[in-house]
Design a protein around this motif. Structure first.
Motif, PDB file in Angstrom:
ATOM      1  N   THR A  38      41.906  49.013  37.021  1.00  0.00           N
ATOM      2  CA  THR A  38      41.758  47.626  37.452  1.00  0.00           C
ATOM      3  C   THR A  38      42.889  47.201  38.375  1.00  0.00           C
ATOM      4  O   THR A  38      43.945  47.844  38.444  1.00  0.00           O
ATOM      5  N   LEU A  39      42.659  46.115  39.057  1.00  0.00           N
ATOM      6  CA  LEU A  39      43.644  45.537  39.962  1.00  0.00           C
ATOM      7  C   LEU A  39      44.914  45.160  39.202  1.00  0.00           C
ATOM      8  O   LEU A  39      46.006  45.178  39.759  1.00  0.00           O
ATOM      9  N   GLU A  40      44.776  44.852  37.915  1.00  0.00           N
ATOM     10  CA  GLU A  40      45.924  44.462  37.084  1.00  0.00           C
ATOM     11  C   GLU A  40      46.710  45.663  36.566  1.00  0.00           C
ATOM     12  O   GLU A  40      47.671  45.504  35.816  1.00  0.00           O
ATOM     13  N   GLY A  41      46.287  46.887  36.931  1.00  0.00           N
ATOM     14  CA  GLY A  41      47.015  48.073  36.504  1.00  0.00           C
ATOM     15  C   GLY A  41      46.562  48.645  35.173  1.00  0.00           C
ATOM     16  O   GLY A  41      47.162  49.577  34.652  1.00  0.00           O
ATOM     17  N   GLU A  42      45.500  48.096  34.619  1.00  0.00           N
ATOM     18  CA  GLU A  42      44.952  48.620  33.370  1.00  0.00           C
ATOM     19  C   GLU A  42      43.849  49.622  33.703  1.00  0.00           C
ATOM     20  O   GLU A  42      43.532  49.833  34.863  1.00  0.00           O
ATOM     21  N   SER A  43      43.273  50.204  32.679  1.00  0.00           N
ATOM     22  CA  SER A  43      42.227  51.183  32.886  1.00  0.00           C
ATOM     23  C   SER A  43      41.189  51.048  31.786  1.00  0.00           C
ATOM     24  O   SER A  43      41.531  50.781  30.638  1.00  0.00           O
ATOM     25  N   ASP A  98      47.112  45.904  48.324  1.00  0.00           N
ATOM     26  CA  ASP A  98      47.669  44.580  48.645  1.00  0.00           C
ATOM     27  C   ASP A  98      46.645  43.712  49.369  1.00  0.00           C
ATOM     28  O   ASP A  98      46.568  42.504  49.139  1.00  0.00           O
ATOM     29  N   ARG A 101      44.089  42.659  46.713  1.00  0.00           N
ATOM     30  CA  ARG A 101      44.680  41.614  45.865  1.00  0.00           C
ATOM     31  C   ARG A 101      44.684  40.261  46.586  1.00  0.00           C
ATOM     32  O   ARG A 101      44.328  39.235  46.009  1.00  0.00           O
ATOM     33  N   GLU A 105      42.610  36.940  45.345  1.00  0.00           N
ATOM     34  CA  GLU A 105      43.287  35.666  45.067  1.00  0.00           C
ATOM     35  C   GLU A 105      42.744  34.545  45.945  1.00  0.00           C
ATOM     36  O   GLU A 105      42.491  33.440  45.469  1.00  0.00           O
ATOM     37  N   GLU A 112      35.872  41.307  37.096  1.00  0.00           N
ATOM     38  CA  GLU A 112      36.807  42.435  37.106  1.00  0.00           C
ATOM     39  C   GLU A 112      36.784  43.146  38.464  1.00  0.00           C
ATOM     40  O   GLU A 112      35.724  43.449  38.993  1.00  0.00           O
TER      41      GLU A 112
END
Length: 170
Positions: A38-43, A98, A101, A105, A112
């Motif tokens: 994910t964009l938030e750095g999770e998986s 970037d 993101r 935003e 997601e």
């Protein structure tokens, strides 16, 4: 008389079998087993979303059609996420994170967002190269359809509502 009856039953059985094979809905393929960074750095695994319909939308920050359909995706998310719909926006490998993101935003995308940094997700979904490409997956994890280009969101919403109603009834 018995031979005629037996022949009629056999003929009817053959017609029924041919009709079933000819008219039966096509078998669905299972969605690929992919990891979604994910964009938030999770998986997460795509299989984590089973139990509700999933729309996987391959998009790019430079794709005008992708940008144009984002308000429809946001509206669909707002209407059906609480009932179980998951929308996964997959940013193509050539899109810098970037840039992704910043667009997410700016557009305030509530669903997601997944970064396909290495192109593995696109390859797993029949080597997606054109954006937007949307894949609808049913609650059991089977691919319902894969389409390129702008969607008829009224028809898609109706189809997803049907899946949600069916899942709720069972």
């Amino acid at each position: 008389m018995r031979k005629e009856w037996f022949g009629a039953v056999i003929a009817l059985a053959v017609v029924a079998m041919v009709s079933y094979v000819w008219l039966a809905p096509p078998a669905r393929e299972p969605a690929p087993a992919v990891t979604l960074p994910t964009l938030e750095g999770e998986s997460a695994a795509l299989s984590d979303y089973r139990g509700g319909p999933v729309m996987v939308v391959f998009w790019a920050t430079t794709c005008t059609t992708c940008i144009a359909e984002m308000p429809d995706l946001v509206a669909l998310h707002q209407k059906l996420a609480d009932r179980g719909l998951s929308i996964l926006g997959v940013a193509m490998a050539y899109d810098p994170p970037d840039q992704v993101r910043a667009l997410v935003e700016r557009r305030a995308l509530p669903y997601e967002i997944v970064l396909d940094n290495e192109g593995a997700i696109a390859r797993a979904f029949d080597n997606v190269r054109v954006t937007p490409t949307t894949v609808l997956i049913d609650p059991a994890g089977q691919i319902v359809w894969q389409r390129i280009g702008h969607l008829d969101f009224d028809a898609v919403e109706s189809q997803i509502r049907g899946m949600l109603d069916e899942a709720q009834a069972s």
